[in-house]
Design a protein around this motif. Sequence first.
Motif, short mmCIF file in Angstrom:
data_model
loop_
_atom_site.label_atom_id
_atom_site.label_comp_id
_atom_site.label_asym_id
_atom_site.label_seq_id
_atom_site.Cartn_x
_atom_site.Cartn_y
_atom_site.Cartn_z
N GLU A 111 -46.33 25.61 -26.62
CA GLU A 111 -46.06 25.03 -27.93
C GLU A 111 -45.42 23.64 -27.80
O GLU A 111 -44.73 23.33 -26.82
CB GLU A 111 -45.11 25.93 -28.73
N ASP A 112 -45.67 22.82 -28.81
CA ASP A 112 -44.94 21.57 -29.05
C ASP A 112 -45.19 20.49 -28.01
O ASP A 112 -44.43 19.52 -27.92
CB ASP A 112 -43.42 21.82 -29.14
N THR A 113 -46.24 20.61 -27.19
CA THR A 113 -46.59 19.54 -26.26
C THR A 113 -47.37 18.46 -27.01
O THR A 113 -48.29 18.77 -27.78
CB THR A 113 -47.44 20.08 -25.10
N GLY A 114 -47.02 17.19 -26.78
CA GLY A 114 -47.69 16.10 -27.49
C GLY A 114 -48.28 15.07 -26.55
O GLY A 114 -48.13 15.15 -25.33
N ASN A 115 -48.96 14.09 -27.14
CA ASN A 115 -49.45 12.94 -26.40
C ASN A 115 -49.84 11.89 -27.42
O ASN A 115 -49.89 12.15 -28.63
CB ASN A 115 -50.65 13.30 -25.51
N TYR A 116 -50.14 10.69 -26.92
CA TYR A 116 -50.67 9.61 -27.76
C TYR A 116 -52.16 9.51 -27.52
O TYR A 116 -52.61 9.31 -26.38
CB TYR A 116 -49.98 8.28 -27.41
N LEU A 117 -52.95 9.65 -28.57
CA LEU A 117 -54.41 9.65 -28.47
C LEU A 117 -54.94 8.33 -29.03
O LEU A 117 -54.55 7.90 -30.10
CB LEU A 117 -54.99 10.83 -29.26
N VAL A 118 -55.86 7.72 -28.27
CA VAL A 118 -56.40 6.41 -28.64
C VAL A 118 -57.92 6.52 -28.72
O VAL A 118 -58.58 6.81 -27.73
CB VAL A 118 -56.01 5.31 -27.63
N ARG A 119 -58.46 6.27 -29.91
CA ARG A 119 -59.91 6.32 -30.11
C ARG A 119 -60.39 4.95 -30.54
O ARG A 119 -59.75 4.28 -31.37
CB ARG A 119 -60.29 7.36 -31.16
N ALA A 120 -61.53 4.52 -30.02
CA ALA A 120 -62.14 3.27 -30.46
C ALA A 120 -62.86 3.50 -31.78
O ALA A 120 -63.20 4.63 -32.14
CB ALA A 120 -63.13 2.77 -29.41
N GLY A 121 -63.09 2.40 -32.50
CA GLY A 121 -63.86 2.50 -33.72
C GLY A 121 -63.02 2.58 -34.98
O GLY A 121 -63.54 2.43 -36.09
N THR A 122 -61.72 2.84 -34.85
CA THR A 122 -60.84 2.83 -36.02
C THR A 122 -60.39 1.40 -36.28
O THR A 122 -60.40 0.55 -35.39
CB THR A 122 -59.61 3.73 -35.78
N GLU A 123 -59.97 1.16 -37.50
CA GLU A 123 -59.67 -0.22 -37.89
C GLU A 123 -58.52 -0.81 -37.10
O GLU A 123 -58.55 -1.95 -36.66
CB GLU A 123 -59.35 -0.26 -39.39
#
Length: 531
Positions: free
Chosen positions: A456-468
């Motif tokens: 539970e409660d594990t996070g990360n920063y996710l980066v996707r192309a194509g968003t403004e």
Amino acid sequence: MASTTFDFASWPPALSDTQLETLTVYATSYALSHGLLYLPPTASGRQPTVPSSAIHAPISLFPAPFPRKLFDQGRRIQKAYNILYARIAMDEEFLDRIMGAEEGVGKVDDFIGQLWRGWKKLRDVGLVQPLQFGLFRSDYLLHAPANEPLSIKQVEFNTISVSFGCLSQKVAELHRYLLSATNYYETSPFLKRENFPANDNITGLANGLAEAQKAYGVPGSQILFVVQTGERNVFDQRPLEYELLEKHSIHIIRQTFDELAHTASLDPSTSVLRVAVPKDIHPSGQVEISTVYYRAGYMPYDYATPADYATRFLLEESCAIKCPSIALQLAGGKKVQEVLTQPGMLERFLGDEAKYGKDGVLSQEEIEDLRKSFMGMWGLDVAEDMLTPDVDAVKAGREEFGVRKAREAALSLVLKPQREGGGNNVYKEAVPSFLDSLPPQERQAWIAMELIKSPEDTGNYLVRAGTESQAPVKAEVISELGIFGWALFGGSTKEVKEEEVGWLVRTKSKDSNEGGVATGFSVLDSLLLVD
């Protein structure tokens, strides 16, 4: 709390806005500079013949924490999995019973049925190539039930179009670069070089394909990549092509089913597979194919017309080595995965000394090591003994034991059909209404699997192309580990030559039930080994 010194709820480390922005610029610039790419989507769904632009693949900023001993276990048992699925693919009686169109899944799943019937016709005539080759990936999630130690549990075993080997190596290199460039701003004592494992998927997977080429034994023959029309994930495929050419002097030809319908032919006397090419590209106007490597053909939509099935069967009929053969594709079925959890099934394929010889069997300890990776699962069509199909219930139109058990345990289950590619499963609250709508005769194509309970409660920063804004999104996540392997097998001895060759990590938001990167559910990640 699971017995580990690492606190999964502490991940990812806190960053200031400036640190997060800088890390994102470093990561996306590295991805664009090092081929960690996708072709961008187009309005028509088709890609131009000559690509002119690309976007970076979806990525994480931090590697995913994973217990070192469980990573080692996943790598260790890959040998057993390689041998297991090779032997399943060579067991025609087993595949006919479990996946066939007369008594197995193919009876109620038209896609599987069509593949099986085509394979059966070819077997009746006589297959000319006894060797088979597989590039595999076994996928796992961390399992963290209350008051129990962490373990790894298998999600599925993939035998066709196994993807993201090349890009996973590149994202591991990306995270090592971020460590070198920023030391991750000293935000965690776990972020140190010895906790970032090496990953050499490209060399390992290409070495496997080169073994198939060597086994075929014809100098100047080429490997055929069967690819999808409009394929965006070409940068996960091209590095294998370059490695094969640069390290092994093996040339590649890429074609779709549509193209092969016009270019592929068999020599009537030798069954040699040749693909026509323009004479100003190759002087003879055709190339001989040693190995057919499928990056397509795993979903019904890959067979848009009967001609596509005809092309697949033409390739199967040839003396080229297939990766995978239809038999090996069928072996990767979800129903096979379920049947393997039944008592004695692993021993049938891994522990039968009379069949495989003293040197061909695994120890009971090795078999149990593999069995520990299974979650509980059963077929919706099974009778109360949990081993046999409830044929009488289907004929009478009443619920089988397997369906009743799925209703009772719905909130802790996922239902899986025989489909690849993501977006096909049914989860928890949706299970009862789905069971209401599922015709009794189709239940044989579905399995129920107990849900894996990730930390539970594990996070990360996710980066996707194509968003403004291209801004990273912080999310609570689940990370899936995949272990790659290959196997070359068959012939009179039925020997299995195999290797474990690398790994991947895919990370998704905890709110997403599916896990496909290409389908937009996940990002590519790498490992941070913790104790």
